[in-house]
Design an enzyme around this catalytic site. Structure first.
Site, PDB file in Angstrom:
ATOM      1  N   ARG A   1       0.832  -1.205   0.000  1.00 48.05           N
ATOM      2  CA  ARG A   1       0.000   0.000   0.000  1.00 48.05           C
ATOM      3  C   ARG A   1       0.865   1.253   0.000  1.00 48.05           C
ATOM      4  O   ARG A   1       0.582   2.231   0.693  1.00 48.05           O
ATOM      5  CB  ARG A   1      -0.953  -0.001   1.212  1.00 48.05           C
ATOM      6  CG  ARG A   1      -1.893  -1.172   1.283  1.00 48.05           C
ATOM      7  CD  ARG A   1      -2.870  -1.217   0.117  1.00 48.05           C
ATOM      8  NE  ARG A   1      -3.713  -2.378   0.197  1.00 48.05           N
ATOM      9  CZ  ARG A   1      -3.426  -3.554  -0.351  1.00 48.05           C
ATOM     10  NH1 ARG A   1      -2.309  -3.701  -1.044  1.00 48.05           N
ATOM     11  NH2 ARG A   1      -4.247  -4.578  -0.238  1.00 48.05           N
TER      12      ARG A   1
ATOM     13  N   SER B   1     -11.585  -0.752   3.458  1.00 50.39           N
ATOM     14  CA  SER B   1     -10.641  -0.983   4.557  1.00 50.39           C
ATOM     15  C   SER B   1     -10.029   0.343   5.006  1.00 50.39           C
ATOM     16  O   SER B   1      -9.376   1.025   4.222  1.00 50.39           O
ATOM     17  CB  SER B   1      -9.536  -1.936   4.111  1.00 50.39           C
ATOM     18  OG  SER B   1     -10.075  -3.191   3.764  1.00 50.39           O
TER      19      SER B   1
ATOM     20  N   GLU C   1      -5.076   3.581   6.191  1.00 50.65           N
ATOM     21  CA  GLU C   1      -4.929   3.502   4.741  1.00 50.65           C
ATOM     22  C   GLU C   1      -5.626   4.682   4.083  1.00 50.65           C
ATOM     23  O   GLU C   1      -5.198   5.184   3.048  1.00 50.65           O
ATOM     24  CB  GLU C   1      -5.511   2.177   4.231  1.00 50.65           C
ATOM     25  CG  GLU C   1      -5.294   1.909   2.772  1.00 50.65           C
ATOM     26  CD  GLU C   1      -5.724   0.507   2.377  1.00 50.65           C
ATOM     27  OE1 GLU C   1      -6.127   0.341   1.210  1.00 50.65           O
ATOM     28  OE2 GLU C   1      -5.665  -0.410   3.206  1.00 50.65           O
TER      29      GLU C   1
END
Length: 347
Positions: A161, A230, A326
């Site tokens: 990520r 998420s 995130e």
């Protein structure tokens, strides 16, 4: 002339449905319009895709730049399909485009929300596949020099990520498109939970349909229940820390990494501190997937950030593991770091 608006509501431009307003929003659709924008680049500003990974926490935001480069084209050699795609195309639409043509390689990434341009920033991934596995080139416009640059896979500095666009090049330019390389001798990736039941000779379409079904069963539709998917990254710990945790929590899911580190399941950690399904006023944690923070009826973003702080505190208290957001947290001054420890130290 480049399209733009003043005092513009972003409620329909973020999947949390937070009601925030930007002083200006700009829609450059060509390299020449990007150069035009550079003549009076606003400060502060934020580059926005489809808003599926963004949380606005103030009533007002920085000026918004939302690139509009579109188009999908396919080139092929004897061994590969090369897909050239503009940054403003919807990611799931791109996946569906390939599946409909029998082109394999992206099916595991179906139904990931957001734009194509945002995909390299986060190095999106799901069900055993990351964008970095399929990417050949990212096209990037440099605000300072007003020039286009091509970044190959290595130059993108991809990680979990993570990418150069999220770090060194953050705020210094904008992704305008990318090129994917999808091998014709395609082989399915079925090692992830939920896909292992599929036959090894499953078609691209069958895998795509399974991934879509799994995601729809696990994740709420942001159009019906505002969320950003998420919210936290799965934390990665060293072997010593993992062995310590494993001794206390033997049923803890863990995924060995090529670096020798161990990736933990953030959703499992949140569930084990008793927060799955938890609600705090107008916001809460989804009852089926603890990684998903949802906005039930609120119009402000700060309560969602407050809930995220609470999650961080509870998980770190029980496991000694810090959950990194995130989702990008955006104040009126630009990006902020969602880290409750800073709040605690300043309180």
């Amino acid at each position: 002339m480049m399209k733009s608006y003043q005092n513009y509501s972003l409620k329909n431009h973020n999947t949390f449905a937070v009601d925030a307003s930007c002083p200006f929003i700009y829609y450059p659709s060509s390299e020449s319009e990007l150069r035009e924008l550079c003549q009076g680049l606003p400060s502060p500003f934020y580059v926005l895709g489809e808003g599926s990974n963004t949380l606005f926490v103030d009533d007002n935001t920085p000026s918004i730049i939302q690139p509009q480069m579109k188009g999908i084209s396919v080139r092929e050699t004897t061994t590969c399909f090369f897909i050239d795609v503009g940054c403003a195309e919807n990611w799931h639409h791109l996946v569906s485009f390939c599946v409909q043509r029998g082109i394999g390689g992206l099916e595991n990434l179906a139904l990931i929300p957001g734009s194509v341009g945002a995909a390299p920033v986060q190095n999106i991934g799901a069900y055993g596949v990351e964008l970095a596995d399929r990417l050949t080139k990212v096209r990037w416009f440099d605000f300072a020099n007003q020039t286009m640059h091509d970044f190959d896979r290595d130059q993108c500095q991809f990680g979990y990520r993570d990418s150069i666009f999220k770090n060194k090049l953050l705020g210094k330019g904008v992704i305008t498109g990318l090129t994917l390389s999808l091998a014709k001798n395609w082989h399915p990736t079925l090692g992830y939970s939920g896909l292992e039941s599929l036959a090894e000779n499953s078609s691209v379409a069958e895998i795509y349909q399974q991934v879509v079904a799994i995601r729809k069963a696990k994740l709420p539709d942001p159009k019906l229940l505002p969320n950003s998917g998420s919210f936290f990254k799965n934390p990665v710990v060293n072997m010593e820390q993992y062995q310590h945790l494993c001794a206390m929590f033997g049923d803890m899911p863990a995924y060995p990494q090529s670096t020798g580190q161990i990736k933990l399941a953030a959703g499992w950690l949140i569930e084990k501190v008793g927060l799955k399904g938890f609600r705090l006023g107008d916001v809460g944690i989804h009852s089926l997937q603890a990684l998903v923070l949802v906005n039930y009826s609120g119009t402000k973003g700060q309560p969602i950030a407050d809930l995220a702080y609470l999650v961080q505190k509870q998980v770190e208290k029980k496991f000694g593991v810090f959950l990194e957001a995130e989702v990008r947290i955006i104040s009126q001054f630009g990006m902020t770091e969602l880290d409750y420890r800073k709040i605690r130290e300043n309180s």
